[in-house]
Write an enzyme that holds these catalytic residues in place. Structure first.
Site, mmCIF file in Angstrom:
data_model
loop_
_atom_site.group_PDB
_atom_site.id
_atom_site.type_symbol
_atom_site.label_atom_id
_atom_site.label_comp_id
_atom_site.label_asym_id
_atom_site.label_seq_id
_atom_site.Cartn_x
_atom_site.Cartn_y
_atom_site.Cartn_z
ATOM 1 C CG ASP A 80 -0.303 -0.118 2.483
ATOM 2 O OD1 ASP A 80 0.865 -0.976 2.348
ATOM 3 O OD2 ASP A 80 -0.630 0.235 3.693
ATOM 4 C CD GLU A 109 3.237 -1.028 7.672
ATOM 5 O OE1 GLU A 109 3.538 -0.829 8.612
ATOM 6 O OE2 GLU A 109 3.551 -0.035 6.654
ATOM 7 C CD GLU A 110 2.634 3.050 5.260
ATOM 8 O OE1 GLU A 110 2.766 3.584 6.378
ATOM 9 O OE2 GLU A 110 3.678 3.086 4.718
ATOM 10 C CG HIS A 114 5.421 7.848 6.466
ATOM 11 N ND1 HIS A 114 4.435 7.728 7.189
ATOM 12 C CD2 HIS A 114 5.941 6.629 6.016
ATOM 13 C CE1 HIS A 114 4.296 6.310 7.330
ATOM 14 N NE2 HIS A 114 5.121 5.988 6.469
#
Length: 391
Positions: free
Chosen positions: A80, A139-140, A363
């Site tokens: 993702d 996962e995020e 990020h």
């Protein structure tokens, strides 16, 4: 001999692996929306002759059954992207989706594991066991691994191994240290209620802004004064919503934050102390507090046997100078849910290269991967699987 076959296969398919990574990078999909990505992965595995199945709603699990009986080792990659606007204007494969970006390297993880799968197909008949490939969504938001476990991702597996690209370390470097690696990651929300009114008449009000501000200023003493200094812990308030107008005393205040640590007892203690601090702070000023504590990922604790095998594999495949020891990070990783079920470990593969501007934090909108690191990651996946099954 087999190790050299794997190395050669990874190198020969390096260009394809980079192309896959760039394709995925340009077509990012957020957590639980990885429909095109998972279909691409499924089709690729099918073309390799690897028996595969989809999980709900966007995961993929493939199994390569070796020519000889043996154990089952699972390899995991997440797929993702993030709600981040890409700031890399000059990339030919820049994200085509506004406000969405692979800003954490999951595109690289997926490409590396596909390349590893292709290499292992070449030694299928010599494999003494089964390699399971887990392509995980979400996962995020720390919910994907748990969903994959519930759908049998590690059922019957003897070991599980995962990799994360790491921009803070030099390209090609590898770290997998026994013990704590990633912290548990929880969310807390506090709603304070006072009594609103005119800003010129505070005596008739209970100011929620004052309550919330006092709470934020005081809660750091939970770590500094109630926890053993030898136990790492972080409490961060990242969001505060309070007030509606410059001359109105706020009746409500909302706070959101995160708690990170490695020890379950410390985790329990912080949750209890947050409630105590919220209640007492509110009561001092005559208000009330409601706390919601949401447990996210567990701490990622690398098993000694597995981590030491990763180190051995890395030294044999790349040389001892590539191995380094990364300190535990307060970042969260839902790989922990796999480790709750079976032994294993989680490695970091460096991709930081100042000449290619790939040292930006994960990020960040400028995050990018030195694609030379993909060969290292793909080979580490494949060589680990071979080493585990043959040890």
């Amino acid at each position: 001999m087999i190790n050299e076959t794997i190395k050669k296969a990874i190198k020969e398919n390096s260009e394809e692996m980079v192309n896959i990574r760039q394709k995925l990078h340009s077509e990012p999909e957020l957590s639980w929306e990885e429909y095109k990505t998972s279909q691409f992965v499924y089709d690729y595995l099918q073309e390799l002759g690897i028996e595969s199945r989809k999980t709900e709603p966007t995961g993929v699990i493939g199994e390569l059954v070796g020519g000889k009986a043996g154990k089952i080792v699972a390899l995991r990659a997440d797929m993702d992207a993030l709600s981040v606007e890409e700031l890399n204007e000059d990339l030919p494969y820049k994200s085509a989706e506004k406000g969405k970006m692979h800003a954490c390297g999951h595109d690289a993880h997926t490409a590396m594991l596909l390349a590893a799968a292709k290499a292992l197909v070449e030694v299928k008949e010599e494999l003494p066991g089964t390699v399971r490939f887990i392509f995980q969504p979400a996962e995020e938001v720390a919910t994907g691994a748990k969903a994959m476990v519930e759908q049998g991702a590690v059922e019957g597996a003897d070991n599980v191994f995962g990799i994360h690209i790491w921009s803070q370390s030099p390209t090609h470097s590898v770290s997998c240290t026994p013990g704590p690696s990633f912290a548990s990651a929880d969310i807390f929300k506090v709603n304070f209620k006072g009594r609103g009114g005119h800003g010129a008449m505070p005596q008739a009000c209970i100011d929620a802004a004052v309550i919330a501000s006092s709470f934020v200023m005081n809660l750091q003493s939970i770590v500094s004064r109630t926890i053993d200094p030898a136990q790492p812990a972080v409490i961060t308030v990242g969001k505060m919503i309070v007030g509606t107008r410059f001359n109105v005393i706020a009746e409500n205040a909302e706070i959101e934050g995160t708690v990170r640590c490695f020890d379950p007892a410390v985790r329990d203690h912080i949750e209890k102390q947050l409630q105590v601090y919220a209640d007492h702070t509110a009561s001092i000023y005559g208000g009330t507090a409601e706390l919601e504590y949401i447990r996210g990922t567990q701490a990622v604790i690398n098993g000694s046997e597995s981590a030491e095998l990763v180190q051995q594999v890395a030294i044999e495949a790349f040389g001892e100078n590539r191995l380094y020891e990364e300190k535990p990070t307060m970042g969260g990783e839902d790989f922990s849910f796999y480790l709750d079920e079976v032994p294993g470990s989680f490695a970091l593969v460096g991709s930081g290269n100042p000449e290619k501007d790939t040292e930006w934090a994960h990020h960040h909108g400028r995050f990018n991967v030195d694609e030379e690191a993909l060969e290292t990651g793909a080979e580490l996946y494949a060589q680990y699987a071979w080493a585990y099954l043959t040890k």
